[in-house]
Scaffold this motif. Structure first.
Motif, PDB file in Angstrom:
ATOM      1  N   ASP A 125     -19.603  43.009  29.589  1.00  0.00           N
ATOM      2  CA  ASP A 125     -19.031  42.160  30.640  1.00  0.00           C
ATOM      3  C   ASP A 125     -19.986  41.015  30.966  1.00  0.00           C
ATOM      4  O   ASP A 125     -20.558  40.945  32.048  1.00  0.00           O
ATOM      5  CB  ASP A 125     -18.732  42.976  31.904  1.00  0.00           C
ATOM      6  CG  ASP A 125     -17.481  43.801  31.787  1.00  0.00           C
ATOM      7  OD1 ASP A 125     -16.722  43.571  30.833  1.00  0.00           O
ATOM      8  OD2 ASP A 125     -17.252  44.658  32.644  1.00  0.00           O
ATOM      9  N   TYR A 126     -20.133  40.114  30.022  1.00  0.00           N
ATOM     10  CA  TYR A 126     -21.007  38.967  30.236  1.00  0.00           C
ATOM     11  C   TYR A 126     -20.265  37.898  31.027  1.00  0.00           C
ATOM     12  O   TYR A 126     -19.047  37.963  31.212  1.00  0.00           O
ATOM     13  CB  TYR A 126     -21.508  38.416  28.902  1.00  0.00           C
ATOM     14  CG  TYR A 126     -20.405  37.910  28.001  1.00  0.00           C
ATOM     15  CD1 TYR A 126     -19.975  36.589  28.078  1.00  0.00           C
ATOM     16  CD2 TYR A 126     -19.793  38.753  27.089  1.00  0.00           C
ATOM     17  CE1 TYR A 126     -18.963  36.121  27.263  1.00  0.00           C
ATOM     18  CE2 TYR A 126     -18.771  38.293  26.272  1.00  0.00           C
ATOM     19  CZ  TYR A 126     -18.363  36.983  26.364  1.00  0.00           C
ATOM     20  OH  TYR A 126     -17.355  36.528  25.571  1.00  0.00           O
TER      21      TYR A 126
ATOM     22  N   VAL B 284     -15.605  35.251  32.122  1.00  0.00           N
ATOM     23  CA  VAL B 284     -14.620  35.089  31.048  1.00  0.00           C
ATOM     24  C   VAL B 284     -14.021  36.408  30.602  1.00  0.00           C
ATOM     25  O   VAL B 284     -12.893  36.435  30.098  1.00  0.00           O
ATOM     26  CB  VAL B 284     -15.199  34.303  29.844  1.00  0.00           C
ATOM     27  CG1 VAL B 284     -15.523  32.883  30.241  1.00  0.00           C
ATOM     28  CG2 VAL B 284     -16.400  35.010  29.252  1.00  0.00           C
ATOM     29  N   THR B 285     -14.745  37.512  30.766  1.00  0.00           N
ATOM     30  CA  THR B 285     -14.184  38.811  30.380  1.00  0.00           C
ATOM     31  C   THR B 285     -13.178  39.300  31.415  1.00  0.00           C
ATOM     32  O   THR B 285     -12.475  40.278  31.175  1.00  0.00           O
ATOM     33  CB  THR B 285     -15.287  39.870  30.183  1.00  0.00           C
ATOM     34  OG1 THR B 285     -15.988  40.047  31.410  1.00  0.00           O
ATOM     35  CG2 THR B 285     -16.246  39.455  29.081  1.00  0.00           C
TER      36      THR B 285
ATOM     37  N   TYR C 279      -0.282  30.615  30.441  1.00  0.00           N
ATOM     38  CA  TYR C 279      -1.592  30.076  30.786  1.00  0.00           C
ATOM     39  C   TYR C 279      -2.589  31.218  30.905  1.00  0.00           C
ATOM     40  O   TYR C 279      -2.214  32.370  31.082  1.00  0.00           O
ATOM     41  CB  TYR C 279      -1.524  29.268  32.085  1.00  0.00           C
ATOM     42  CG  TYR C 279      -1.147  30.063  33.318  1.00  0.00           C
ATOM     43  CD1 TYR C 279      -2.123  30.613  34.151  1.00  0.00           C
ATOM     44  CD2 TYR C 279       0.184  30.267  33.651  1.00  0.00           C
ATOM     45  CE1 TYR C 279      -1.775  31.341  35.269  1.00  0.00           C
ATOM     46  CE2 TYR C 279       0.542  30.985  34.771  1.00  0.00           C
ATOM     47  CZ  TYR C 279      -0.443  31.526  35.583  1.00  0.00           C
ATOM     48  OH  TYR C 279      -0.096  32.249  36.704  1.00  0.00           O
ATOM     49  N   THR C 280      -3.859  30.870  30.776  1.00  0.00           N
ATOM     50  CA  THR C 280      -4.939  31.841  30.918  1.00  0.00           C
ATOM     51  C   THR C 280      -5.580  31.666  32.285  1.00  0.00           C
ATOM     52  O   THR C 280      -5.912  30.549  32.676  1.00  0.00           O
ATOM     53  CB  THR C 280      -6.004  31.643  29.814  1.00  0.00           C
ATOM     54  OG1 THR C 280      -5.363  31.776  28.539  1.00  0.00           O
ATOM     55  CG2 THR C 280      -7.115  32.667  29.932  1.00  0.00           C
ATOM     56  N   LYS C 281      -5.742  32.771  32.976  1.00  0.00           N
ATOM     57  CA  LYS C 281      -6.356  32.790  34.302  1.00  0.00           C
ATOM     58  C   LYS C 281      -7.707  33.501  34.181  1.00  0.00           C
ATOM     59  O   LYS C 281      -7.775  34.602  33.635  1.00  0.00           O
ATOM     60  CB  LYS C 281      -5.426  33.539  35.254  1.00  0.00           C
ATOM     61  CG  LYS C 281      -5.910  33.669  36.658  1.00  0.00           C
ATOM     62  CD  LYS C 281      -4.839  34.311  37.543  1.00  0.00           C
ATOM     63  CE  LYS C 281      -4.979  35.799  37.540  1.00  0.00           C
ATOM     64  NZ  LYS C 281      -4.178  36.483  38.567  1.00  0.00           N
ATOM     65  N   ILE C 282      -8.784  32.837  34.652  1.00  0.00           N
ATOM     66  CA  ILE C 282     -10.135  33.396  34.573  1.00  0.00           C
ATOM     67  C   ILE C 282     -10.743  33.439  35.970  1.00  0.00           C
ATOM     68  O   ILE C 282     -10.632  32.491  36.747  1.00  0.00           O
ATOM     69  CB  ILE C 282     -11.026  32.555  33.636  1.00  0.00           C
ATOM     70  CG1 ILE C 282     -10.524  32.658  32.200  1.00  0.00           C
ATOM     71  CG2 ILE C 282     -12.482  33.009  33.708  1.00  0.00           C
ATOM     72  CD1 ILE C 282     -11.316  31.857  31.199  1.00  0.00           C
ATOM     73  N   ARG C 283     -11.419  34.532  36.263  1.00  0.00           N
ATOM     74  CA  ARG C 283     -12.063  34.705  37.570  1.00  0.00           C
ATOM     75  C   ARG C 283     -13.415  34.006  37.606  1.00  0.00           C
ATOM     76  O   ARG C 283     -14.164  34.010  36.624  1.00  0.00           O
ATOM     77  CB  ARG C 283     -12.257  36.185  37.864  1.00  0.00           C
ATOM     78  CG  ARG C 283     -12.777  36.431  39.281  1.00  0.00           C
ATOM     79  CD  ARG C 283     -12.759  37.881  39.598  1.00  0.00           C
ATOM     80  NE  ARG C 283     -13.972  38.471  39.072  1.00  0.00           N
ATOM     81  CZ  ARG C 283     -14.293  39.741  39.205  1.00  0.00           C
ATOM     82  NH1 ARG C 283     -13.492  40.573  39.799  1.00  0.00           N
ATOM     83  NH2 ARG C 283     -15.415  40.199  38.714  1.00  0.00           N
TER      84      ARG C 283
ATOM     85  N   ASP D 213     -24.351  22.684  32.706  1.00  0.00           N
ATOM     86  CA  ASP D 213     -24.187  23.639  31.622  1.00  0.00           C
ATOM     87  C   ASP D 213     -24.355  25.038  32.193  1.00  0.00           C
ATOM     88  O   ASP D 213     -25.381  25.337  32.817  1.00  0.00           O
ATOM     89  CB  ASP D 213     -25.240  23.355  30.548  1.00  0.00           C
ATOM     90  CG  ASP D 213     -25.041  24.175  29.289  1.00  0.00           C
ATOM     91  OD1 ASP D 213     -23.968  24.766  29.114  1.00  0.00           O
ATOM     92  OD2 ASP D 213     -25.976  24.195  28.464  1.00  0.00           O
ATOM     93  N   LEU D 214     -23.374  25.890  32.002  1.00  0.00           N
ATOM     94  CA  LEU D 214     -23.469  27.261  32.481  1.00  0.00           C
ATOM     95  C   LEU D 214     -24.050  28.129  31.356  1.00  0.00           C
ATOM     96  O   LEU D 214     -23.707  27.973  30.200  1.00  0.00           O
ATOM     97  CB  LEU D 214     -22.105  27.792  32.912  1.00  0.00           C
ATOM     98  CG  LEU D 214     -21.370  26.951  33.977  1.00  0.00           C
ATOM     99  CD1 LEU D 214     -20.084  27.659  34.410  1.00  0.00           C
ATOM    100  CD2 LEU D 214     -22.236  26.641  35.159  1.00  0.00           C
ATOM    101  N   VAL D 215     -24.939  29.033  31.729  1.00  0.00           N
ATOM    102  CA  VAL D 215     -25.673  29.869  30.788  1.00  0.00           C
ATOM    103  C   VAL D 215     -24.970  31.220  30.641  1.00  0.00           C
ATOM    104  O   VAL D 215     -24.546  31.808  31.636  1.00  0.00           O
ATOM    105  CB  VAL D 215     -27.122  30.097  31.288  1.00  0.00           C
ATOM    106  CG1 VAL D 215     -27.904  30.978  30.339  1.00  0.00           C
ATOM    107  CG2 VAL D 215     -27.812  28.760  31.495  1.00  0.00           C
ATOM    108  N   ARG D 216     -24.872  31.683  29.420  1.00  0.00           N
ATOM    109  CA  ARG D 216     -24.274  33.010  29.190  1.00  0.00           C
ATOM    110  C   ARG D 216     -25.273  34.086  29.610  1.00  0.00           C
ATOM    111  O   ARG D 216     -26.435  34.049  29.202  1.00  0.00           O
ATOM    112  CB  ARG D 216     -23.878  33.143  27.726  1.00  0.00           C
ATOM    113  CG  ARG D 216     -23.105  34.400  27.453  1.00  0.00           C
ATOM    114  CD  ARG D 216     -22.510  34.399  26.081  1.00  0.00           C
ATOM    115  NE  ARG D 216     -22.270  35.766  25.668  1.00  0.00           N
ATOM    116  CZ  ARG D 216     -21.492  36.110  24.661  1.00  0.00           C
ATOM    117  NH1 ARG D 216     -20.910  35.179  23.941  1.00  0.00           N
ATOM    118  NH2 ARG D 216     -21.326  37.369  24.344  1.00  0.00           N
TER     119      ARG D 216
END
Length: 157
Positions: A28-29, A50-51, A64-68, A150-153
Motif C-alpha cells: 500500500d504505497y 493510488v492503491t 472514471y477512476t477515483k483516487i483517495r 513532484d510527489l515522492v513514492r
C-alpha cells in the motif's frame, strides 16, 4: 517443557498471523510531499493513495477512476484552501493527464475545500481515464500559481 513448547507455538502463530498484514502494508504505497513557505503560513503534507482507487462506471457506459488523497495542514499554518488544484499523473508510456473538475460543491468529490490548521482532510480526485497504477511513472501537484511539486513514492528512496 510443555509450557515452553506452548509459548513457542503461540509466538510462531502470532508471526504467521501478522505476516499477511505486513505484506499488505508494504504494497500500500502512496505518493507524498511536504510543502511549506519560509514563514510557515503555508505548511501542509499531501498524500495521494493510488492503491486506494476505484473505477466507476457511469449509466452511459463511460467511466472514471477515483483516487483517495489526504492533506494534513500543520499547526501554526494559515487555513489551507484547495482551489481546484490538479494532480498530474505521467504513465511509463509517457501518457500524462490530470484530475478533472467535478460538479460537486461539497462532499468527497468537491474540488474546493479548506483544511484548518492542525487538521487533516481526506478527499477524492477523479480522472477521466482507466489506468493501471503499476504503470505510474510520476505524480505532481499542480497549483494555480503554476507551481508544480513532484510527489515522492513512499516505498522508493
Amino acid at each position: 517443557m510443555k509450557q515452553k513448547l506452548l509459548f513457542l507455538a503461540l509466538i510462531c502463530g502470532a508471526f504467521l498471523t501478522l505476516a499477511p498484514t505486513s505484506a499488505k502494508a508494504q504494497s500500500d504505497y502512496y505518493y507524498y510531499e511536504s510543502i511549506s513557505n519560509p514563514s510557515k503560513t503555508i505548511n501542509f503534507l499531501i498524500g495521494v493513495y493510488v492503491t486506494k482507487n476505484e473505477f466507476i462506471t457511469r449509466d452511459d457506459g463511460t467511466g472514471y477512476t477515483k483516487i483517495r488523497m489526504a492533506v494534513i495542514n500543520q499547526e501554526g499554518a494559515e487555513p489551507f484552501k484547495w482551489t481546484d488544484y490538479k494532480i498530474y499523473i505521467k504513465l511509463k508510456n509517457n501518457d500524462m493527464f490530470y484530475n478533472y473538475t467535478t460538479q460537486a460543491k461539497e462532499g468527497d468529490l468537491s474540488c474546493n475545500w479548506t483544511v484548518q490548521p492542525g487538521q487533516n482532510h481526506i478527499q477524492y480526485v477523479c480522472f477521466d481515464k482507466a489506468f493501471d497504477i503499476n504503470q505510474i511513472d510520476m505524480i505532481w501537484l499542480g497549483m494555480s500559481d503554476n507551481k508544480f511539486f513532484d510527489l515522492v513514492r513512499s516505498d522508493k528512496k
